[in-house]
Write a protein that holds these residues in place. Structure first.
Motif, PDB file in Angstrom:
ATOM      1  N   ILE A   5       0.855  -1.188   0.000  1.00 25.28           N
ATOM      2  CA  ILE A   5       0.000   0.000   0.000  1.00 25.28           C
ATOM      3  C   ILE A   5       0.889   1.235   0.000  1.00 25.28           C
ATOM      4  O   ILE A   5       1.762   1.366   0.869  1.00 25.28           O
ATOM      5  CB  ILE A   5      -0.929   0.022   1.235  1.00 25.28           C
ATOM      6  N   LEU A   6       0.668   2.122  -0.934  1.00 26.72           N
ATOM      7  CA  LEU A   6       1.407   3.380  -0.980  1.00 26.72           C
ATOM      8  C   LEU A   6       0.602   4.439  -0.253  1.00 26.72           C
ATOM      9  O   LEU A   6      -0.608   4.581  -0.464  1.00 26.72           O
ATOM     10  CB  LEU A   6       1.635   3.815  -2.434  1.00 26.72           C
ATOM     11  N   LEU A   7       1.277   5.191   0.619  1.00 19.18           N
ATOM     12  CA  LEU A   7       0.616   6.199   1.448  1.00 19.18           C
ATOM     13  C   LEU A   7       1.251   7.565   1.211  1.00 19.18           C
ATOM     14  O   LEU A   7       2.485   7.683   1.187  1.00 19.18           O
ATOM     15  CB  LEU A   7       0.745   5.816   2.927  1.00 19.18           C
ATOM     16  N   ILE A   8       0.417   8.581   1.037  1.00 17.84           N
ATOM     17  CA  ILE A   8       0.896   9.930   0.697  1.00 17.84           C
ATOM     18  C   ILE A   8       0.267  10.943   1.638  1.00 17.84           C
ATOM     19  O   ILE A   8      -0.957  10.986   1.785  1.00 17.84           O
ATOM     20  CB  ILE A   8       0.549  10.282  -0.768  1.00 17.84           C
ATOM     21  N   GLU A   9       1.108  11.771   2.282  1.00 19.98           N
ATOM     22  CA  GLU A   9       0.623  12.786   3.217  1.00 19.98           C
ATOM     23  C   GLU A   9       1.264  14.137   2.870  1.00 19.98           C
ATOM     24  O   GLU A   9       2.471  14.247   2.768  1.00 19.98           O
ATOM     25  CB  GLU A   9       0.989  12.404   4.646  1.00 19.98           C
ATOM     26  N   SER A  10       0.427  15.178   2.693  1.00 18.61           N
ATOM     27  CA  SER A  10       0.960  16.472   2.257  1.00 18.61           C
ATOM     28  C   SER A  10       0.134  17.643   2.790  1.00 18.61           C
ATOM     29  O   SER A  10       0.138  18.716   2.204  1.00 18.61           O
ATOM     30  CB  SER A  10       0.976  16.523   0.724  1.00 18.61           C
ATOM     31  N   ALA A  11      -0.550  17.449   3.910  1.00 15.29           N
ATOM     32  CA  ALA A  11      -1.512  18.447   4.374  1.00 15.29           C
ATOM     33  C   ALA A  11      -0.909  19.598   5.175  1.00 15.29           C
ATOM     34  O   ALA A  11      -1.583  20.598   5.413  1.00 15.29           O
ATOM     35  CB  ALA A  11      -2.596  17.768   5.212  1.00 15.29           C
ATOM     36  N   THR A  12       0.354  19.452   5.616  1.00 14.17           N
ATOM     37  CA  THR A  12       0.989  20.512   6.402  1.00 14.17           C
ATOM     38  C   THR A  12       2.347  20.847   5.788  1.00 14.17           C
ATOM     39  O   THR A  12       2.642  20.427   4.672  1.00 14.17           O
ATOM     40  CB  THR A  12       1.167  20.076   7.869  1.00 14.17           C
ATOM     41  N   CYS A  15       5.848  16.942   4.340  1.00 13.58           N
ATOM     42  CA  CYS A  15       5.193  15.967   3.459  1.00 13.58           C
ATOM     43  C   CYS A  15       5.959  14.650   3.543  1.00 13.58           C
ATOM     44  O   CYS A  15       7.152  14.621   3.851  1.00 13.58           O
ATOM     45  CB  CYS A  15       5.108  16.468   2.021  1.00 13.58           C
ATOM     46  N   SER A  16       5.265  13.559   3.284  1.00 18.25           N
ATOM     47  CA  SER A  16       5.884  12.244   3.430  1.00 18.25           C
ATOM     48  C   SER A  16       5.191  11.214   2.552  1.00 18.25           C
ATOM     49  O   SER A  16       4.030  11.375   2.168  1.00 18.25           O
ATOM     50  CB  SER A  16       5.858  11.792   4.893  1.00 18.25           C
ATOM     51  N   VAL A  17       5.938  10.158   2.266  1.00 23.70           N
ATOM     52  CA  VAL A  17       5.425   9.016   1.509  1.00 23.70           C
ATOM     53  C   VAL A  17       5.866   7.754   2.233  1.00 23.70           C
ATOM     54  O   VAL A  17       7.008   7.666   2.697  1.00 23.70           O
ATOM     55  CB  VAL A  17       5.964   9.012   0.067  1.00 23.70           C
ATOM     56  N   ALA A  18       4.985   6.794   2.355  1.00 24.23           N
ATOM     57  CA  ALA A  18       5.326   5.536   3.019  1.00 24.23           C
ATOM     58  C   ALA A  18       4.836   4.355   2.204  1.00 24.23           C
ATOM     59  O   ALA A  18       3.900   4.477   1.400  1.00 24.23           O
ATOM     60  CB  ALA A  18       4.730   5.484   4.433  1.00 24.23           C
ATOM     61  N   LEU A  19       5.479   3.229   2.420  1.00 20.56           N
ATOM     62  CA  LEU A  19       5.065   1.969   1.810  1.00 20.56           C
ATOM     63  C   LEU A  19       4.769   0.999   2.945  1.00 20.56           C
ATOM     64  O   LEU A  19       5.581   0.843   3.869  1.00 20.56           O
ATOM     65  CB  LEU A  19       6.171   1.419   0.914  1.00 20.56           C
ATOM     66  N   VAL A 187      -0.195  17.357  25.737  1.00 14.31           N
ATOM     67  CA  VAL A 187      -0.192  18.190  24.534  1.00 14.31           C
ATOM     68  C   VAL A 187       1.081  17.924  23.748  1.00 14.31           C
ATOM     69  O   VAL A 187       2.184  17.964  24.301  1.00 14.31           O
ATOM     70  CB  VAL A 187      -0.282  19.693  24.889  1.00 14.31           C
ATOM     71  N   THR A 188       0.944  17.646  22.457  1.00 14.01           N
ATOM     72  CA  THR A 188       2.100  17.435  21.590  1.00 14.01           C
ATOM     73  C   THR A 188       1.819  17.993  20.202  1.00 14.01           C
ATOM     74  O   THR A 188       0.707  17.864  19.689  1.00 14.01           O
ATOM     75  CB  THR A 188       2.468  15.938  21.485  1.00 14.01           C
ATOM     76  N   ASP A 189       2.810  18.606  19.589  1.00 14.60           N
ATOM     77  CA  ASP A 189       2.631  19.186  18.252  1.00 14.60           C
ATOM     78  C   ASP A 189       2.947  18.158  17.163  1.00 14.60           C
ATOM     79  O   ASP A 189       3.737  18.421  16.250  1.00 14.60           O
ATOM     80  CB  ASP A 189       3.483  20.442  18.090  1.00 14.60           C
ATOM     81  N   GLN A 190       2.303  17.031  17.255  1.00  8.33           N
ATOM     82  CA  GLN A 190       2.538  15.914  16.334  1.00  8.33           C
ATOM     83  C   GLN A 190       2.291  16.295  14.872  1.00  8.33           C
ATOM     84  O   GLN A 190       1.247  16.840  14.521  1.00  8.33           O
ATOM     85  CB  GLN A 190       1.640  14.740  16.703  1.00  8.33           C
ATOM     86  N   THR A 191       3.258  15.972  14.027  1.00  7.00           N
ATOM     87  CA  THR A 191       3.126  16.171  12.586  1.00  7.00           C
ATOM     88  C   THR A 191       2.425  14.961  11.963  1.00  7.00           C
ATOM     89  O   THR A 191       2.746  13.821  12.307  1.00  7.00           O
ATOM     90  CB  THR A 191       4.514  16.330  11.950  1.00  7.00           C
ATOM     91  N   PRO A 192       1.487  15.174  11.038  1.00  2.03           N
ATOM     92  CA  PRO A 192       0.907  14.022  10.336  1.00  2.03           C
ATOM     93  C   PRO A 192       1.941  13.412   9.395  1.00  2.03           C
ATOM     94  O   PRO A 192       2.609  14.127   8.648  1.00  2.03           O
ATOM     95  CB  PRO A 192      -0.259  14.634   9.550  1.00  2.03           C
ATOM     96  N   LEU A 193       2.080  12.109   9.442  1.00  2.00           N
ATOM     97  CA  LEU A 193       2.997  11.394   8.569  1.00  2.00           C
ATOM     98  C   LEU A 193       2.233  10.336   7.776  1.00  2.00           C
ATOM     99  O   LEU A 193       1.192   9.849   8.217  1.00  2.00           O
ATOM    100  CB  LEU A 193       4.120  10.731   9.376  1.00  2.00           C
TER     101      LEU A 193
END
Length: 233
Positions: A5-12, A15-19, A187-193
């Motif tokens: 499964i290819l995963l793409i995140e670019s909302a902030t 940006c990142s891509v995962a497999l 509280v944490t400023d977690q980045t979406p990945l």
């Protein structure tokens, strides 16, 4: 790898891509340089596939962060995902960016939270947010929310995790109004990945769900209003 499964995140800004193989992360590539999405996102996707011997046509699904978030970032990520899905005849599924934030934050900090509240900074005291239970099932709809001292009063009795780049300003608001951050609040400023999308993507694959490739668009939540062009002197 049986279920790539290819995963793409670019909302902030990041940006990142995962497999992933089912829900196991095989590889992930991240760019933390703001506004780099248009130049690095496609090469990241190409390299993560090539380095793991996967061709686009071999993918079981593409999971893409659908928003809310950055207007341009979402457009770039969704366009890339749709392009790969269309050319390789692969299923596509859009996943809430807030779910990705919640998943990443819980994985980094461990479980034990009664409620998880991801927040994306929308400027000033506004955030895009929703609430999730201990199983990371959404319990309130995505909304644009103006933060004040009474925000989330109904859930503050339990152990709550506020996460995302909008969470620190709520944490500061709590400190100002209560004198300190309550012990039951994290509280944490977690980045979406991209890796945070894998559970929702695999669940969609198992359930036979997919987004309509022709009509799928990012979920902006609010209409994009470009700034006025400055007059040239």
């Amino acid at each position: 790898m049986h279920t790539p499964i290819l995963l793409i995140e670019s909302a902030t800004d990041t940006c990142s891509v995962a497999l992933a193989d089912k829900t196991t992360v095989i590889a992930q590539k991240i760019c933390r340089i703001p506004k780099c999405h248009d130049t690095v996102l496609a090469p990241l996707a190409e390299s993560v596939l090539k380095e793991n011997g996967i061709q686009a046509k071999d993918l079981s699904m593409i999971g893409v962060s659908e928003g809310p978030g950055s207007y341009m970032g979402l457009r770039i990520g969704v366009s890339l995902a749709k392009g790969i899905a269309y050319s390789a005849n692969v299923k596509l599924f859009g996943i809430s960016t807030l779910e990705a934030i919640a998943q990443c934050a819980v994985e980094n900090l461990g479980g034990g939270f009664d409620t998880v509240v991801p927040m994306i900074d929308a400027g000033r005291m506004e955030v895009y947010t929703a609430t999730f239970d201990i199983r990371l099932e959404m319990t309130s709809p995505v909304e644009a929310k103006i933060l004040d001292k009474d925000s989330f009063a109904g859930i503050m009795g339990g152990k709550v995790l506020f996460c995302g780049n909008g969470a620190p300003k709520f944490g500061e608001l709590l400190r100002q109004t209560r004198g300190s951050l309550p012990e039951n609040i994290t509280v944490t400023d977690q980045t979406p990945l991209a890796s945070g999308l894998r559970f929702a993507a695999y669940k969609a694959l198992e359930e036979g769900k997919e987004s309509n490739l022709a009509y799928f668009q990012p979920f902006y939540l609010k209409e994009f209003i470009p700034g006025k062009q400055k007059k040239l002197l």
